[in-house]
Enzyme design. Structure first.
Site, mmCIF file in Angstrom:
data_model
loop_
_atom_site.group_PDB
_atom_site.id
_atom_site.type_symbol
_atom_site.label_atom_id
_atom_site.label_comp_id
_atom_site.label_asym_id
_atom_site.label_seq_id
_atom_site.Cartn_x
_atom_site.Cartn_y
_atom_site.Cartn_z
ATOM 1 C CB CYS A 156 -0.965 -0.031 1.175
ATOM 2 S SG CYS A 156 -2.381 1.024 0.949
ATOM 3 C CG HIS A 197 -3.422 -3.334 4.281
ATOM 4 N ND1 HIS A 197 -2.202 -2.906 4.761
ATOM 5 C CD2 HIS A 197 -3.966 -2.283 3.631
ATOM 6 C CE1 HIS A 197 -2.025 -1.640 4.421
ATOM 7 N NE2 HIS A 197 -3.076 -1.238 3.733
HETATM 8 N N1 GLN Z 1 -2.031 6.803 2.761
HETATM 9 C C1 GLN Z 1 -2.155 6.020 1.529
HETATM 10 C C2 GLN Z 1 -3.570 6.134 0.915
HETATM 11 O O1 GLN Z 1 -4.495 6.474 1.631
HETATM 12 C C3 GLN Z 1 -1.821 4.584 1.790
HETATM 13 C C4 GLN Z 1 -2.775 3.919 2.792
HETATM 14 C C5 GLN Z 1 -2.281 2.554 3.268
HETATM 15 O O2 GLN Z 1 -1.078 2.293 3.329
HETATM 16 N N2 GLN Z 1 -3.241 1.690 3.690
HETATM 17 O O3 GLN Z 1 -3.755 5.846 -0.245
#
Ligand code: GLN
Length: 254
Positions: A98, A205
């Protein structure tokens, strides 16, 4: 005794949704293969990055909120980035989840504030497209049958996504897989993640590895082969828990 060194980048800052569990999955399944895994935590306080990246066999970096991506990005780009790029170019194995995946690209433009520059290891970028584009949140299933990941156990990866950014891959870049359920990179192209040399970037995730033992074993075996270990696994190590968890996740609704 076979030994693998995992470089765990920014473990305190980038650990959204228990992404640290991926390290545990690598250590657990590596032990079942008779491999000792040493984990080296690397963050902005870490010095001597050059020697650490030179001896790493797998790099892992988890997800995080915009604020923590911003917080680590200066150190990541300036102090660790040159060694990550060199490691990538030499075919090092890496799993980036992510927010970490986003920072491998050219930039991530969050909803608020300036773009966060990324390593730019290839031609892709991420942008939050504004108020009319809600977060991509929910269970996700990805078909990986077009990749080199062995799919004897399953041709799918299962996980959970939660991101505001939408990622767009350049023409010649290969995604990790095809979205069967969920948003993936940007909710439009039905593509998820990126598969570049031996780096995998993904929005999954979960953490991703405990529920997808075939991916865990692929990362371990690729790292072992890169170190010259050629023995093959006697038989798949999949045991009941992994199988049941993966199969249950395949039945989840979005
Ligand atoms: N902050 C980034 C987004 O919102 C990644 C989020 C994350 O790592 N779950 O796209």
């Amino acid at each position: 005794m076979k030994r693998i060194i995992i470089g765990h980048l920014y473990p305190d800052e980038l650990n959204l949704y228990g992404d640290r569990g991926n390290i545990e999955a690598l250590v657990y399944r590596g032990a079942k293969m008779g491999v000792v895994l040493d984990v080296i935590e690397i963050d902005s306080r870490t010095t001597g990055a050059s020697s650490l990246f030179a001896k790493a066999d797998i790099l892992f970096m988890g997800g995080g909120p915009d604020s923590l991506q911003k917080e680590i990005t200066e150190d990541f780009l300036r102090e660790k980035g040159p060694f990550v790029k060199e490691y990538f170019n030499k075919g090092g194995v890496g799993l980036f989840i992510c927010g970490a995946y986003q920072l491998l690209g050219k930039y991530y433009k969050p909803f608020f504030g300036d773009p966060i520059l990324g390593l730019g290891i290839a031609d892709f970028y991420t942008e939050h497209l504004g108020r009319d584009f809600p977060r991509c949140v929910g269970n996700i299933i990805v078909d990986i049958s077009t990749t080199k990941i062995p799919t004897g156990f399953s041709k799918f990866l299962v996980g959970f996504e939660n991101h505001g950014g939408r990622t767009f891959l350049g023409q010649d870049l290969t995604p990790l897989g095809k979205v069967v359920m969920g948003s993936g990179n940007n909710g439009k192209e039905k593509r998820e993640g990126i598969f570049l040399k031996n780096f995998i970037g993904t929005y999954l995730h979960g953490p991703i590895l405990p529920k997808n033992p075939h991916l865990t074993d692929f990362l371990l075996m690729t790292a072992l082969r890169k170190k010259g270990y050629t023995n093959r696994l006697k038989e798949p190590l999949y045991d009941r828990i992994e199988i049941l968890t993966h199969q249950a996740a395949l039945k989840l609704k979005r």
